[in-house]
Scaffold this motif. Structure first.
Motif, PDB file in Angstrom:
ATOM      1  N   LYS A 119       0.832  -1.199   0.000  1.00  0.00           N
ATOM      2  CA  LYS A 119       0.000   0.000   0.000  1.00  0.00           C
ATOM      3  C   LYS A 119       0.872   1.257   0.000  1.00  0.00           C
ATOM      4  O   LYS A 119       1.898   1.312   0.696  1.00  0.00           O
ATOM      5  CB  LYS A 119      -0.913   0.009   1.226  1.00  0.00           C
ATOM      6  CG  LYS A 119      -2.041  -1.000   1.176  1.00  0.00           C
ATOM      7  CD  LYS A 119      -2.966  -0.830   2.360  1.00  0.00           C
ATOM      8  CE  LYS A 119      -4.123  -1.812   2.318  1.00  0.00           C
ATOM      9  NZ  LYS A 119      -5.025  -1.590   1.177  1.00  0.00           N
ATOM     10  N   SER A 146       0.817  -0.750  -5.523  1.00  0.00           N
ATOM     11  CA  SER A 146       0.118  -1.758  -4.723  1.00  0.00           C
ATOM     12  C   SER A 146      -0.106  -3.022  -5.543  1.00  0.00           C
ATOM     13  O   SER A 146       0.385  -4.087  -5.201  1.00  0.00           O
ATOM     14  CB  SER A 146      -1.215  -1.205  -4.222  1.00  0.00           C
ATOM     15  OG  SER A 146      -1.914  -2.216  -3.513  1.00  0.00           O
ATOM     16  N   ALA A 178       1.370  -6.828   0.149  1.00  0.00           N
ATOM     17  CA  ALA A 178      -0.062  -6.618  -0.102  1.00  0.00           C
ATOM     18  C   ALA A 178      -0.607  -7.673  -1.065  1.00  0.00           C
ATOM     19  O   ALA A 178      -1.363  -7.359  -1.985  1.00  0.00           O
ATOM     20  CB  ALA A 178      -0.305  -5.216  -0.633  1.00  0.00           C
ATOM     21  N   SER A 239      -5.858   1.512  -2.765  1.00  0.00           N
ATOM     22  CA  SER A 239      -5.120   0.819  -1.708  1.00  0.00           C
ATOM     23  C   SER A 239      -4.995   1.683  -0.459  1.00  0.00           C
ATOM     24  O   SER A 239      -4.895   1.165   0.657  1.00  0.00           O
ATOM     25  CB  SER A 239      -3.729   0.419  -2.212  1.00  0.00           C
ATOM     26  OG  SER A 239      -2.941   1.559  -2.471  1.00  0.00           O
TER      27      SER A 239
END
Length: 709
Positions: A119, A146, A178, A239
């Protein structure tokens, strides 16, 4: 029904049926013909209609055959964090080998890939302009992101290999990545990625752990992930706005979109992803290494093996390869189904009752990972033809609270019960009896009461002291265990069929007192220290008996065995007086003055004769350390019993002698007196004349008038 008053002509008995609505045969390819995905059939039949009567099962057969060259969509997700630099070549080789290997499985393969990092918020990414341009400075790497969809699903395998080889790593601050964001977007962005309604595989490669729901709070992100597509120009743009997905969200999304997942991870994180894989249906884990054949084999296995899903009201019997048959849990699956294999399933569907809403439901059965399915329409037989002759607002239904149909009340809206006697606002469910059962396997109100509007009213007993109680009348105060013909032994109270004992009592019938006073021996010890007090009664050790374990039939020999040692240690005499120190160390010796001063023993009380023919007295006992302690009386004495016996015997003999002498004297005296009497008798001379004072007892009287005639 006839016994209940129904006429034979009025009895209805509708039966269930099975109707096949669509039954296209499974595809058999001949001559290598090319078919579109919508022209391939792997499951037969495709649609059925079942008319179900409650409790009556309906059965049909489902055939499944793996079609050759069935289309596959394979999407490759790549971790491009800087820590992956050492594994980047392995990942690139995996992508290339993957495209090549899948071409041998099917000719209709579409393949694509995307990459992910982290993120774009602190503390996951350093948000300085310089870092955002090149987080690997002074090295060279791509800007952080992201999730990025690099290549849509395509049949151009050369393009896939070319794009994978171009990838460069980027950088972030923490170790977990992520990956969940990337999986969620790749699964829900169907149109962007280009997923078809065919077998779908997703390969996830990484060398790190994963962030999940709640971790976004570290960056000030508190909104839960909404599970929707947010790709703009192939980049995930939200994100910074939505938190990471939860594991349950991923499970639902992947299952709902028929996507099978393969995790290609480094050896360090294999165990972590094995635990994650256990939560995601049809997922698998492979180790990312120079030789990625294990990951490729996992992907091939994911394509070659499928199973049927669970069914709540459905039971399965499978007929698999090589004549194998499975029932129960094994009836829902067939393993090792390869291309061209055909298996069948006997499926039995049973209605447990009528649905509360509507008369029809649809059940879909499909192999996990495949888009094809069997649609089963279920029509429930819940009504009889006599319903149309019903009497609305019948007085028999609690004063018009329902319609009398086929001899039973159909309640108006808002009313419940056999005679519509209950208001729906008073109960929690339409099934009144369900509120009166503890569980499905128990009787209504435990067969101890009546269910009135969803609440149990317990029966009354003839004895007013006895009563049922509890929400389901499952308790009573008279069924507890008894002792001495008394409930709870007279030492407790009965609550819900279990005795609640008074203080100092225990046991199922409160027949076990905890008071140990009845177990006290004369020496003050419980069970003489030779047993345990159980329920107020001594349980004696071996060799001991009696109510307080004070009797030891085999213990007297201890006195004889210890006699010589006690004599030599206390008085310095006896047969062991020369070896006393060596042979007589096994006990402690305590002196007292007389035998009356000896303490009560818990082994034995001894009386023995010494070499001087005098008696000495001692006792054996155990102290708290279980050592033998001997108390011995210093004062010895003769045996008093023979002396007393001799005195008593002498007195008796003297008394007997005196009695004999007196008796002898009396006999001699009596004989002398008798002889004297006899002698005087013989010497006595009596006068033979008439006694002058003698008068006759006869008197003669003559009548003067008698003439003698």
């Amino acid at each position: 029904m006839v016994k209940a008053g129904c006429s034979a002509d009025g009895i209805e008995d509708p039966r269930g049926t099975v109707t096949v609505d669509k039954n296209k045969p499974v595809t058999n390819r001949e001559g290598g013909q090319n078919l579109r995905p919508d022209e391939i059939t792997q499951i037969q039949p495709q649609k059925l209609t079942l008319n179900l009567r409650s409790g009556e099962p309906q059965t049909f057969t489902l055939t499944f055959k793996r079609a050759e060259d069935y289309p596959i969509d394979l999407y490759f997700l790549m971790d491009l964090s800087d820590s992956m630099k050492s594994n980047l070549e392995n990942v690139k080789n995996l992508g290339t080998e993957l495209a090549r290997a899948m071409q041998h499985i099917t000719k209709d393969l579409q393949i694509g890939f995307g990459s992910f990092l982290e993120k774009l918020v602190m503390p996951f990414i350093l948000m300085t302009p310089k870092y955002l341009r090149n987080p690997c400075f002074p090295g060279d790497c791509t800007a952080p992101f992201s999730y990025k969809n690099v290549l849509n699903l395509t049949g151009n395998h050369a393009l896939f290999t070319q794009e994978v080889s171009k990838q460069k790593t980027s950088g972030n601050l923490d170790s977990p990545e992520a990956g969940f964001d990337a999986i969620m977007q790749a699964a829900v962005c169907t149109n962007v990625i280009g997923w078809r309604n065919v077998t779908r595989l997703l390969v996830f490669s990484t060398d790190a752990g994963f962030h999940f729901a709640g971790d976004g709070k570290l960056g000030g992100i508190v909104r839960p992930n909404d599970g929707r597509c947010h790709l703009d120009n192939n980049l995930y743009t939200m994100s910074h706005y939505f938190d990471y997905p939860s594991i349950s969200q991923l499970v639902d999304t992947l299952s709902g979109n028929n996507i099978q997942t393969i995790f290609a991870v480094t050896e360090q994180f294999r165990d972590l992803y094995q635990e994650l894989s256990a939560l995601i249906p049809k997922s698998a884990v492979g180790t990312l290494s120079t030789n990625s054949s294990n990951v490729i084999q996992l992907i091939i296995d994911a394509y070659n093996n499928n199973r049927l899903p669970d069914g709540v009201t459905i039971s399965y019997v499978s007929h698999c390869k090589n004549g194998a048959t499975g029932k129960g849990e094994n009836g829902r699956k067939c393993s090792n189904i390869s291309i061209g294999d055909e298996v069948t399933f006997d499926i039995e569907i049973t209605a447990k009752g009528c649905p509360s809403k509507g008369k029809s439901e649809t059940v879909k059965i499909k192999p996990l990972g495949f888009s094809e399915e069997v649609e089963v329409v279920l029509n429930f037989i819940c009504e009889c033809e006599c319903r149309k002759d019903g009497i609305q607002n019948s007085p028999e239904c609690t004063g018009g609270q329902g319609t009398l149909e086929c001899g039973v009340c159909r309640c108006n809206e808002g009313r419940l019960g056999r005679l519509c006697e209950c208001s729906q606002n008073e109960v929690l469910t339409d099934d009144l009896d369900a509120n009166c059962r503890m569980n499905n396997g128990t009787d209504v109100c435990s067969n101890n009461g009546e269910c009135i509007c969803g609440t149990c009213e317990c029966k009354k007993r003839d004895n007013p002291e006895e009563r049922y109680s509890g929400k389901f009348c499952e308790c009573d105060n008279f069924s507890c265990d008894r002792s001495n013909n008394k409930l709870c032994g007279g030492h407790g109270r009965c609550e819900c069929k279990k005795c609640i004992c008074d203080a100092n009592y225990t046991g199922s019938a409160c027949d076990c007192p905890l008071d140990t006073s009845t177990c006290l021996a004369t020496n003050g010890q419980i069970c003489n220290g030779r047993g345990t007090c159980v329920c107020g009664v001594c349980k004696c050790n071996e060799n001991y008996e009696g109510p307080t374990c004070e009797i030891c039939p085999t213990c007297p020999r201890i006195c004889t065995e210890r006699k010589d040692c006690v004599e030599c240690r206390e008085f310095g005499t006896g047969s062991k007086k020369h070896t006393c120190e060596q042979d007589c160390k096994s006990f402690s010796l305590i002196e007292v003055m007389t035998k009356e001063d000896l303490p009560p023993p818990n082994i034995n009380h001894c009386k023995e004769r010494d070499v001087d023919d005098c008696f000495f007295f001692f006792t054996f006992a155990n102290n708290n350390d279980d050592n033998i302690v001997v108390h011995v009386a210093e004062k010895r004495g003769p045996d008093i019993i023979p002396i007393v016996a001799g005195v008593v015997a002498g007195i008796v003999l003297i008394g007997l002698a005196l009695l004999l002498i007196w008796k002898l004297l009396m006999v001699i005296h009596d004989r002398r007196e008798f002889d004297k009497f006899e002698k005087e008798k013989n010497n006595a001379k009596w006068d033979t004349g008439e006694n002058p004072i003698y008068k006759s007892a006869v008197t003669t009287v003559v009548n003067p008038r008698y003439e003698g005639k």
